[in-house]
Design a protein around this motif. Sequence first.
Motif, PDB file in Angstrom:
ATOM      1  N   ILE A 102       0.847  -1.210   0.000  1.00  0.00           N
ATOM      2  CA  ILE A 102       0.000   0.000   0.000  1.00  0.00           C
ATOM      3  C   ILE A 102       0.871   1.244   0.000  1.00  0.00           C
ATOM      4  O   ILE A 102       0.526   2.258  -0.611  1.00  0.00           O
ATOM      5  N   LEU A 103       2.011   1.177   0.660  1.00  0.00           N
ATOM      6  CA  LEU A 103       2.912   2.333   0.708  1.00  0.00           C
ATOM      7  C   LEU A 103       3.378   2.733  -0.695  1.00  0.00           C
ATOM      8  O   LEU A 103       3.583   3.918  -0.965  1.00  0.00           O
ATOM      9  N   PHE A 104       3.526   1.776  -1.597  1.00  0.00           N
ATOM     10  CA  PHE A 104       3.861   2.116  -2.982  1.00  0.00           C
ATOM     11  C   PHE A 104       2.821   3.067  -3.581  1.00  0.00           C
ATOM     12  O   PHE A 104       3.157   4.013  -4.293  1.00  0.00           O
ATOM     13  N   HIS A 105       1.552   2.819  -3.285  1.00  0.00           N
ATOM     14  CA  HIS A 105       0.483   3.692  -3.775  1.00  0.00           C
ATOM     15  C   HIS A 105       0.618   5.089  -3.162  1.00  0.00           C
ATOM     16  O   HIS A 105       0.403   6.095  -3.839  1.00  0.00           O
ATOM     17  N   GLY A 106       0.968   5.128  -1.886  1.00  0.00           N
ATOM     18  CA  GLY A 106       1.148   6.405  -1.213  1.00  0.00           C
ATOM     19  C   GLY A 106       2.317   7.197  -1.768  1.00  0.00           C
ATOM     20  O   GLY A 106       2.232   8.422  -1.926  1.00  0.00           O
ATOM     21  N   VAL A 107       3.408   6.519  -2.066  1.00  0.00           N
ATOM     22  CA  VAL A 107       4.573   7.198  -2.650  1.00  0.00           C
ATOM     23  C   VAL A 107       4.200   7.796  -4.005  1.00  0.00           C
ATOM     24  O   VAL A 107       4.586   8.920  -4.326  1.00  0.00           O
ATOM     25  N   ALA A 108       3.415   7.063  -4.782  1.00  0.00           N
ATOM     26  CA  ALA A 108       2.967   7.597  -6.075  1.00  0.00           C
ATOM     27  C   ALA A 108       2.122   8.850  -5.869  1.00  0.00           C
ATOM     28  O   ALA A 108       2.243   9.818  -6.635  1.00  0.00           O
ATOM     29  N   LYS A 109       1.290   8.855  -4.831  1.00  0.00           N
ATOM     30  CA  LYS A 109       0.475  10.047  -4.543  1.00  0.00           C
ATOM     31  C   LYS A 109       1.378  11.212  -4.103  1.00  0.00           C
ATOM     32  O   LYS A 109       1.136  12.356  -4.456  1.00  0.00           O
ATOM     33  N   MET A 110       2.422  10.902  -3.346  1.00  0.00           N
ATOM     34  CA  MET A 110       3.335  11.960  -2.903  1.00  0.00           C
ATOM     35  C   MET A 110       4.099  12.541  -4.092  1.00  0.00           C
ATOM     36  O   MET A 110       4.367  13.737  -4.133  1.00  0.00           O
ATOM     37  N   GLU A 111       4.440  11.711  -5.050  1.00  0.00           N
ATOM     38  CA  GLU A 111       5.181  12.189  -6.221  1.00  0.00           C
ATOM     39  C   GLU A 111       4.293  12.935  -7.211  1.00  0.00           C
ATOM     40  O   GLU A 111       4.734  13.898  -7.834  1.00  0.00           O
ATOM     41  N   ASN A 112       3.055  12.478  -7.376  1.00  0.00           N
ATOM     42  CA  ASN A 112       2.179  13.026  -8.413  1.00  0.00           C
ATOM     43  C   ASN A 112       1.029  13.880  -7.883  1.00  0.00           C
ATOM     44  O   ASN A 112       0.298  14.465  -8.675  1.00  0.00           O
ATOM     45  N   GLY A 113       0.839  13.906  -6.573  1.00  0.00           N
ATOM     46  CA  GLY A 113      -0.234  14.697  -5.993  1.00  0.00           C
ATOM     47  C   GLY A 113      -1.569  13.975  -6.011  1.00  0.00           C
ATOM     48  O   GLY A 113      -1.711  12.884  -6.557  1.00  0.00           O
ATOM     49  N   VAL A 114      -2.550  14.612  -5.406  1.00  0.00           N
ATOM     50  CA  VAL A 114      -3.890  14.029  -5.301  1.00  0.00           C
ATOM     51  C   VAL A 114      -4.937  14.889  -6.011  1.00  0.00           C
ATOM     52  O   VAL A 114      -6.135  14.720  -5.782  1.00  0.00           O
ATOM     53  N   GLY A 115      -4.484  15.761  -6.885  1.00  0.00           N
ATOM     54  CA  GLY A 115      -5.418  16.623  -7.609  1.00  0.00           C
ATOM     55  C   GLY A 115      -6.456  15.850  -8.397  1.00  0.00           C
ATOM     56  O   GLY A 115      -7.634  16.225  -8.433  1.00  0.00           O
ATOM     57  N   TRP A 116      -6.057  14.765  -9.017  1.00  0.00           N
ATOM     58  CA  TRP A 116      -7.002  13.966  -9.798  1.00  0.00           C
ATOM     59  C   TRP A 116      -8.062  13.331  -8.907  1.00  0.00           C
ATOM     60  O   TRP A 116      -9.206  13.161  -9.317  1.00  0.00           O
ATOM     61  N   ILE A 117      -7.697  13.018  -7.672  1.00  0.00           N
ATOM     62  CA  ILE A 117      -8.674  12.470  -6.723  1.00  0.00           C
ATOM     63  C   ILE A 117      -9.642  13.571  -6.308  1.00  0.00           C
ATOM     64  O   ILE A 117     -10.851  13.353  -6.226  1.00  0.00           O
ATOM     65  N   ALA A 118      -9.111  14.761  -6.069  1.00  0.00           N
ATOM     66  CA  ALA A 118      -9.956  15.895  -5.689  1.00  0.00           C
ATOM     67  C   ALA A 118     -11.006  16.175  -6.770  1.00  0.00           C
ATOM     68  O   ALA A 118     -12.175  16.443  -6.461  1.00  0.00           O
ATOM     69  N   LYS A 119     -10.608  16.081  -8.028  1.00  0.00           N
ATOM     70  CA  LYS A 119     -11.553  16.305  -9.134  1.00  0.00           C
ATOM     71  C   LYS A 119     -12.663  15.251  -9.130  1.00  0.00           C
ATOM     72  O   LYS A 119     -13.836  15.578  -9.347  1.00  0.00           O
ATOM     73  N   MET A 120     -12.309  13.998  -8.871  1.00  0.00           N
ATOM     74  CA  MET A 120     -13.322  12.938  -8.809  1.00  0.00           C
ATOM     75  C   MET A 120     -14.278  13.164  -7.643  1.00  0.00           C
ATOM     76  O   MET A 120     -15.488  12.950  -7.767  1.00  0.00           O
ATOM     77  N   LEU A 121     -13.721  13.575  -6.506  1.00  0.00           N
ATOM     78  CA  LEU A 121     -14.558  13.844  -5.343  1.00  0.00           C
ATOM     79  C   LEU A 121     -15.527  14.982  -5.629  1.00  0.00           C
ATOM     80  O   LEU A 121     -16.716  14.894  -5.305  1.00  0.00           O
ATOM     81  N   GLN A 122     -15.029  16.047  -6.229  1.00  0.00           N
ATOM     82  CA  GLN A 122     -15.881  17.186  -6.555  1.00  0.00           C
ATOM     83  C   GLN A 122     -16.956  16.799  -7.563  1.00  0.00           C
ATOM     84  O   GLN A 122     -18.105  17.240  -7.458  1.00  0.00           O
ATOM     85  N   ALA A 123     -16.599  15.939  -8.510  1.00  0.00           N
ATOM     86  CA  ALA A 123     -17.587  15.466  -9.486  1.00  0.00           C
ATOM     87  C   ALA A 123     -18.684  14.651  -8.803  1.00  0.00           C
ATOM     88  O   ALA A 123     -19.818  14.603  -9.277  1.00  0.00           O
TER      89      ALA A 123
END
Length: 144
Positions: A31-52
Motif C-alpha cells: 500500500i505504501l507504494f500507492h502512497g509514494v505515487a500520490k506523494m510524487e504526483n499529488g492528489v489533484g485527480w482524486i480531488a476532481k473525482m470527489l468534486q464530481a
Amino acid sequence: MLAKLNTTFTRVTDHPDFGKLLLRLTFGILILFHGVAKMENGVGWIAKMLQAAGLPGFIAYGAYIGEVIAPVLIILGIFTRPAALVMAFNILVAVLLVVAGKFFTVTEVGAWGLEGEALYFFGGLVIMFLGSGRYSVMKNEALR
C-alpha cells in the motif's frame, strides 16, 4: 505416519507472531507504494473525482493518511488495529470513486474485476482483527 509428519511440520512452522509480522510487512509495503505515487504526483485527480461526486476536494488529502501514514504504522506495529481500519476504509473509498464499475466483471484470466482491491480491503481487516503481534517497535501493548 501422516499424522506424525503433520505434527512435526506444525511444530516447526507454528510461529503466529512471525506470520503477523509478514502479513503487516506485505500489506504495509504494497500500500505504501500507492502512497509514494500520490506523494510524487499529488492528489489533484482524486480531488476532481470527489468534486464530481459532490464531495469537497480536500478529502483527497485523506489518501496520504490511508496510503502513507497508516501503512507506516502497520509496518512498525504502532496503533496497528486502527491503522489497518483506516487502510481498509481508504481502499473502500478508492473502489467507490475509481473502480466501482468493475464489481460485476471478470478479467480475461478469470479473476474478479476487483480482486486486488478486495485483497487489500480484507487484508486490512485481517490485520485489524489480528493486531501487530509480538514483533513491533512498541513494547507497550496499548500502543500496538
